[in-house]
Design an enzyme around this catalytic site. Structure first.
Site: not given
Ligand code: PMP
Length: 401
Positions: A118, A195, A198, A221, A359
């Site tokens: 991302h 990261d 997700q 999220k 993104c």
């Protein structure tokens, strides 16, 4: 148990059609308990944390620290002070890019990212490289979406200062072998930032098992409020890195001659924290844990399998990201239909999906596309909604082609 009944927003209609919300990778909807927690704080319990001795200040402080403990438990960090509250994934990565960069990165060094990141896990490293005269290196992925792990050894060198990788790709949905990357990196003394934007929403994470050095995620999220997230970092780095921002709450003592910094984690939490967001995030994590997370994971896998089966039988549609380990995301494109048109026709049918470069422009460039459509799942989605998506796409295709 009807999970949907916990989420008031989901019962609405769009132009008279039931809302089918499949944009969960962008942001998830909130259960009533999170809405109530944030409301309760704004209506009857609001006092700035770590400062006042009055009752509301003390209660907010206690609940803020309890939320930190919820995050610690959910990601299995060894110590609560290794959890820093941030504004979200982007803020956490920028914190590391600045503070780690100041401490460890100099001209001629290298930072390694992957081709599927991302923008939030690319641009902060580019800025760091520009500031320091370092170089950004890129680990590619294969057409299937699998990282080219065979190329990793050749890309790690004595100059590599950090590897930054997504736990789960926000485009391809692939789950990356972050523990294998950590092992390879640590064998050469290189730390790893994951990261987790997700990764976290689909079930508990174990940062100790992953053995990553940094793990960043966003509350919104994982059924929590916006504007709050957390950064896990190993104590060693938090001790050695300089503060990212200066201000109230991050100091032990200030004189014009010299300032000393607060202990962890406060050294990295300058200014009034988003304590209401953090307490809301704590409520979201406790809510998610109260569901049977194993069942949720199996349910989301079923949704993904069904979506993959239905969508790949639609003529002209290509799914990107075809690996055995995927999580909650299916992204696709039609040969002759623009992704924005598709998303708009779906919206008219009450179906919310994401479209565009997601993104992650380098991923689009890799496949020679200007954009994709992405459907992403959460605990409250149903097989009926997956079928509605497939039927909606057939309808959109006949309108647009
Ligand atoms: N990384 C990934 C993989 C993401 O999916 C996102 C959100 N789309 C981010 C980083 C950035 O998250 P935020 O905007 O909440 O900081």
């Amino acid at each position: 148990m009807n999970i949907r009944s916990f989420f008031p927003l989901l019962s609405q209609t769009i132009d008279g059609k039931p809302l089918v919300y499949l944009d969960n990778a962008a942001t998830s909807q909130k259960p009533q308990v999170v809405i109530d927690t944030v409301n309760e704080l704004h209506t009857s319990l609001n006092g700035n944390i770590h400062r006042g001795v009055h009752r509301m200040a003390e209660q907010c402080t206690a609940r803020y620290e309890a939320a930190r403990e919820s995050v610690r438990g959910y990601i299995n960090a060894a110590k609560a002070h290794e959890v820093i509250f941030t504004a979200g994934t982007t803020a956490g990565i920028n914190l590391v890019a600045f503070a780690f960069g100041e401490r460890y990165v100099k001209a001629g060094d290298e930072i390694l990212v992957t081709e599927m990141e991302h923008h939030s896990n690319i641009v902060p490293w580019q800025l760091l490289c520009e500031r320091k005269g370092a170089t950004l290196k890129v680990l590619p992925f294969a057409h299937s979406g699998e990282l080219r792990m065979d190329m990793l050894p050749a890309l790690i060198s004595k100059k590599t200062k950090l590897i930054a990788v997504a736990h789960v790709s926000n485009v391809l949905g692939v789950v990356n072998p972050v523990d294998e990357i950590s092992r390879a990196a640590h064998a050469l003394g290189v730390p790893v930032l994951v990261d987790g934007a997700q990764g976290v929403p689909h079930g508990p994470v174990d940062v100790q098992q992953m053995d990553c050095d940094f793990y960043a995620f966003s509350g919104h999220k994982i059924y929590g409020p916006t504007g709050i997230g957390a950064l896990y970092a190993k104590e060693k780095y938090l001790n050695e890195m300089p503060p990212y921002q200066g201000g109230g709450d991050m100091i032990k003592s200030v004189t014009f001659a010299k300032t000393t910094y607060a202990d962890l984690p406060y050294k990295f939490e300058a200014g009034t924290a988003n304590y209401i967001g953090a307490i809301g995030l704590g409520a979201a994590i406790e809510f998610f844990k109260s569901l049977n997370v194993n069942d949720i994971q199996l349910h989301e896998e079923k949704l993904l399998r069904c979506a993959t089966d239905r969508l790949q039988s639609i003529g002209g549609l290509t799914i990107y990201g075809n690996t055995p380990r995927k999580s909650g995301i299916v992204s696709f494109a039609f040969k002759n239909i623009h992704h924005l048109d598709l998303a708009q026709v779906l919206d008219k049918q009450g179906i919310a999906v994401r479209s565009g470069t997601l993104c992650a422009e380098p991923v689009m460039q890799r496949y020679g596309l200007t954009g994709m459509v992405r459907a992403s799942f959460a605990c409250y989605n149903t097989l009926d909604e997956v079928h509605a998506l497939a039927e909606g796409l057939e309808r959109a295709k006949s309108i647009l082609s």
